[in-house]
Design a protein around this motif. Structure first.
Motif, PDB file in Angstrom:
ATOM      1  N   GLN A 107     -10.334  -5.181   5.750  1.00 30.44           N
ATOM      2  CA  GLN A 107      -9.100  -4.658   5.165  1.00 30.44           C
ATOM      3  C   GLN A 107      -8.580  -3.447   5.931  1.00 30.44           C
ATOM      4  O   GLN A 107      -7.372  -3.313   6.142  1.00 30.44           O
ATOM      5  N   GLU A 108      -9.495  -2.581   6.362  1.00 29.07           N
ATOM      6  CA  GLU A 108      -9.085  -1.406   7.143  1.00 29.07           C
ATOM      7  C   GLU A 108      -8.401  -1.836   8.444  1.00 29.07           C
ATOM      8  O   GLU A 108      -7.331  -1.338   8.800  1.00 29.07           O
ATOM      9  N   ALA A 109      -9.020  -2.779   9.159  1.00 31.51           N
ATOM     10  CA  ALA A 109      -8.444  -3.238  10.429  1.00 31.51           C
ATOM     11  C   ALA A 109      -7.098  -3.911  10.208  1.00 31.51           C
ATOM     12  O   ALA A 109      -6.122  -3.612  10.907  1.00 31.51           O
ATOM     13  N   ILE A 110      -7.032  -4.793   9.239  1.00 32.27           N
ATOM     14  CA  ILE A 110      -5.802  -5.551   9.004  1.00 32.27           C
ATOM     15  C   ILE A 110      -4.674  -4.642   8.533  1.00 32.27           C
ATOM     16  O   ILE A 110      -3.517  -4.806   8.954  1.00 32.27           O
ATOM     17  N   GLU A 111      -4.984  -3.659   7.724  1.00 28.09           N
ATOM     18  CA  GLU A 111      -3.957  -2.694   7.299  1.00 28.09           C
ATOM     19  C   GLU A 111      -3.439  -1.904   8.498  1.00 28.09           C
ATOM     20  O   GLU A 111      -2.239  -1.670   8.622  1.00 28.09           O
ATOM     21  N   GLU A 112      -4.335  -1.543   9.387  1.00 29.86           N
ATOM     22  CA  GLU A 112      -3.912  -0.832  10.599  1.00 29.86           C
ATOM     23  C   GLU A 112      -3.031  -1.726  11.477  1.00 29.86           C
ATOM     24  O   GLU A 112      -2.008  -1.282  12.006  1.00 29.86           O
ATOM     25  N   PHE A 113      -3.405  -2.994  11.624  1.00 28.52           N
ATOM     26  CA  PHE A 113      -2.585  -3.931  12.397  1.00 28.52           C
ATOM     27  C   PHE A 113      -1.201  -4.053  11.763  1.00 28.52           C
ATOM     28  O   PHE A 113      -0.188  -4.095  12.449  1.00 28.52           O
ATOM     29  N   HIS A 114      -1.182  -4.120  10.431  1.00 27.10           N
ATOM     30  CA  HIS A 114       0.079  -4.253   9.693  1.00 27.10           C
ATOM     31  C   HIS A 114       1.000  -3.063   9.979  1.00 27.10           C
ATOM     32  O   HIS A 114       2.198  -3.229  10.207  1.00 27.10           O
ATOM     33  N   GLN A 115       0.428  -1.868   9.982  1.00 33.22           N
ATOM     34  CA  GLN A 115       1.235  -0.665  10.226  1.00 33.22           C
ATOM     35  C   GLN A 115       1.730  -0.604  11.673  1.00 33.22           C
ATOM     36  O   GLN A 115       2.857  -0.187  11.928  1.00 33.22           O
ATOM     37  N   SER A 116       0.900  -1.054  12.611  1.00 33.72           N
ATOM     38  CA  SER A 116       1.265  -0.965  14.028  1.00 33.72           C
ATOM     39  C   SER A 116       2.135  -2.122  14.509  1.00 33.72           C
ATOM     40  O   SER A 116       2.877  -1.972  15.473  1.00 33.72           O
ATOM     41  N   TYR A 117       2.022  -3.277  13.853  1.00 33.69           N
ATOM     42  CA  TYR A 117       2.706  -4.483  14.327  1.00 33.69           C
ATOM     43  C   TYR A 117       3.483  -5.152  13.203  1.00 33.69           C
ATOM     44  O   TYR A 117       3.503  -6.378  13.094  1.00 33.69           O
ATOM     45  N   GLU A 118       4.130  -4.351  12.392  1.00 27.13           N
ATOM     46  CA  GLU A 118       4.902  -4.892  11.278  1.00 27.13           C
ATOM     47  C   GLU A 118       5.949  -5.880  11.807  1.00 27.13           C
ATOM     48  O   GLU A 118       6.552  -5.664  12.853  1.00 27.13           O
ATOM     49  N   ASP A 119       6.142  -6.960  11.090  1.00 28.47           N
ATOM     50  CA  ASP A 119       7.101  -8.011  11.457  1.00 28.47           C
ATOM     51  C   ASP A 119       6.723  -8.758  12.743  1.00 28.47           C
ATOM     52  O   ASP A 119       7.572  -9.385  13.370  1.00 28.47           O
ATOM     53  N   LYS A 120       5.456  -8.683  13.145  1.00 31.97           N
ATOM     54  CA  LYS A 120       4.977  -9.430  14.305  1.00 31.97           C
ATOM     55  C   LYS A 120       4.054 -10.549  13.830  1.00 31.97           C
ATOM     56  O   LYS A 120       3.511 -10.514  12.730  1.00 31.97           O
ATOM     57  N   ASN A 121       3.881 -11.541  14.679  1.00 29.63           N
ATOM     58  CA  ASN A 121       2.920 -12.618  14.413  1.00 29.63           C
ATOM     59  C   ASN A 121       1.635 -12.290  15.157  1.00 29.63           C
ATOM     60  O   ASN A 121       1.626 -12.193  16.383  1.00 29.63           O
ATOM     61  N   ILE A 122       0.574 -12.122  14.389  1.00 27.33           N
ATOM     62  CA  ILE A 122      -0.698 -11.625  14.908  1.00 27.33           C
ATOM     63  C   ILE A 122      -1.754 -12.717  14.840  1.00 27.33           C
ATOM     64  O   ILE A 122      -1.852 -13.433  13.842  1.00 27.33           O
ATOM     65  N   LEU A 123      -2.556 -12.821  15.890  1.00 28.94           N
ATOM     66  CA  LEU A 123      -3.740 -13.683  15.876  1.00 28.94           C
ATOM     67  C   LEU A 123      -4.985 -12.811  15.833  1.00 28.94           C
ATOM     68  O   LEU A 123      -5.040 -11.780  16.511  1.00 28.94           O
ATOM     69  N   ILE A 124      -5.953 -13.232  15.028  1.00 32.30           N
ATOM     70  CA  ILE A 124      -7.240 -12.547  14.933  1.00 32.30           C
ATOM     71  C   ILE A 124      -8.329 -13.580  15.158  1.00 32.30           C
ATOM     72  O   ILE A 124      -8.398 -14.577  14.439  1.00 32.30           O
ATOM     73  N   VAL A 125      -9.182 -13.342  16.165  1.00 34.62           N
ATOM     74  CA  VAL A 125     -10.308 -14.235  16.430  1.00 34.62           C
ATOM     75  C   VAL A 125     -11.573 -13.522  15.957  1.00 34.62           C
ATOM     76  O   VAL A 125     -11.892 -12.429  16.433  1.00 34.62           O
ATOM     77  N   SER A 126     -12.259 -14.163  15.013  1.00 33.29           N
ATOM     78  CA  SER A 126     -13.437 -13.540  14.436  1.00 33.29           C
ATOM     79  C   SER A 126     -14.514 -14.597  14.163  1.00 33.29           C
ATOM     80  O   SER A 126     -14.635 -15.554  14.927  1.00 33.29           O
ATOM     81  N   HIS A 127     -15.234 -14.436  13.075  1.00 34.02           N
ATOM     82  CA  HIS A 127     -16.463 -15.177  12.823  1.00 34.02           C
ATOM     83  C   HIS A 127     -16.494 -15.744  11.409  1.00 34.02           C
ATOM     84  O   HIS A 127     -15.809 -15.249  10.513  1.00 34.02           O
ATOM     85  N   GLY A 128     -17.341 -16.753  11.215  1.00 33.51           N
ATOM     86  CA  GLY A 128     -17.402 -17.479   9.954  1.00 33.51           C
ATOM     87  C   GLY A 128     -17.658 -16.635   8.724  1.00 33.51           C
ATOM     88  O   GLY A 128     -16.891 -16.686   7.754  1.00 33.51           O
ATOM     89  N   SER A 129     -18.723 -15.852   8.716  1.00 36.80           N
ATOM     90  CA  SER A 129     -19.027 -15.044   7.524  1.00 36.80           C
ATOM     91  C   SER A 129     -17.987 -13.958   7.318  1.00 36.80           C
ATOM     92  O   SER A 129     -17.570 -13.685   6.190  1.00 36.80           O
TER      93      SER A 129
END
Length: 191
Positions: A121-143
């Motif tokens: 949530q911390e990372a995604i909120e930061e992405f939201h603030q920095s890249y508002e109105d952008k289409n973002i891809l996040i590559v991560s892991h199953g768990s």
């Protein structure tokens, strides 16, 4: 905000059903092929930025996609897999042999779900603030993704395993998440 969440491509440990956690395992040949197919699918839409866990299997997946989309991969270690503690590198059979059938009830140093969700949530909120109105891809892991999706979209069935290179697209408006697609692997059927 629109985010495409991607589980990394397959590894030899995935096929052996070994807990990977924070172990730095590379993609296998199939993982690279499936990441290429996903990149072709993602080329059909506009994506502005791609973030990745720094673990090799996620970073390699992100790099294949980023090269296809002409983007640069931004590593954010908050997107790393949930730490597996003592179970990393083991199979279910090995865990049962070592700790018994109730091994999940033991404190084996596995990172707690609430801690994974907090860093997500911390990372995604930061992405939201920095890249508002952008289409973002996040590559991560199953768990990591499982814990986040369970918190963001509790109405979904979270019993189904997230498939390697699956794509989940979520939209966030105010504090509400909605999903366009969940755990989609239609790109794997392409020739």
């Amino acid at each position: 905000m629109r985010i495409g969440f991607i589980r990394h491509g397959s590894t030899s440990w995935n096929k052996e059903k070994r807990a990977q956690g924070s172990s730095d395992i590379h993609l296998d040949d199939e993982g690279r092929l499936h990441a290429t197919k996903l990149a072709e699918r993602l080329n059909e839409e506009k994506w502005d930025v791609i973030f990745s866990s720094g673990l090799a299997r996620a970073y390699q997946t992100a790099t294949i996609i980023a090269d296809s989309l002409d983007l640069e991969v931004i590593i954010d270690n908050r997107l790393r897999e949930a730490g597996g503690g003592q179970i990393e590198g083991t199979t279910e059979v090995e865990r049962i042999n070592k700790w018994g059938p109730n091994w999940r009830e033991l404190d084996l140093g596995i990172e707690k779900a609430d801690l994974v969700v907090a860093r997500a949530q911390e990372a995604i909120e930061e992405f939201h603030q920095s890249y508002e109105d952008k289409n973002i891809l996040i590559v991560s892991h199953g768990s990591f993704l499982h814990h986040f999706f369970k918190s963001a979209l509790p109405e979904l069935d979270h019993e189904k395993h997230l498939v390697n290179t699956s794509l989940t697209i979520l939209n966030k408006q105010q504090d509400e998440w909605t999903h366009e697609i969940y755990n989609s692997t239609s790109h794997l059927n392409r020739s």
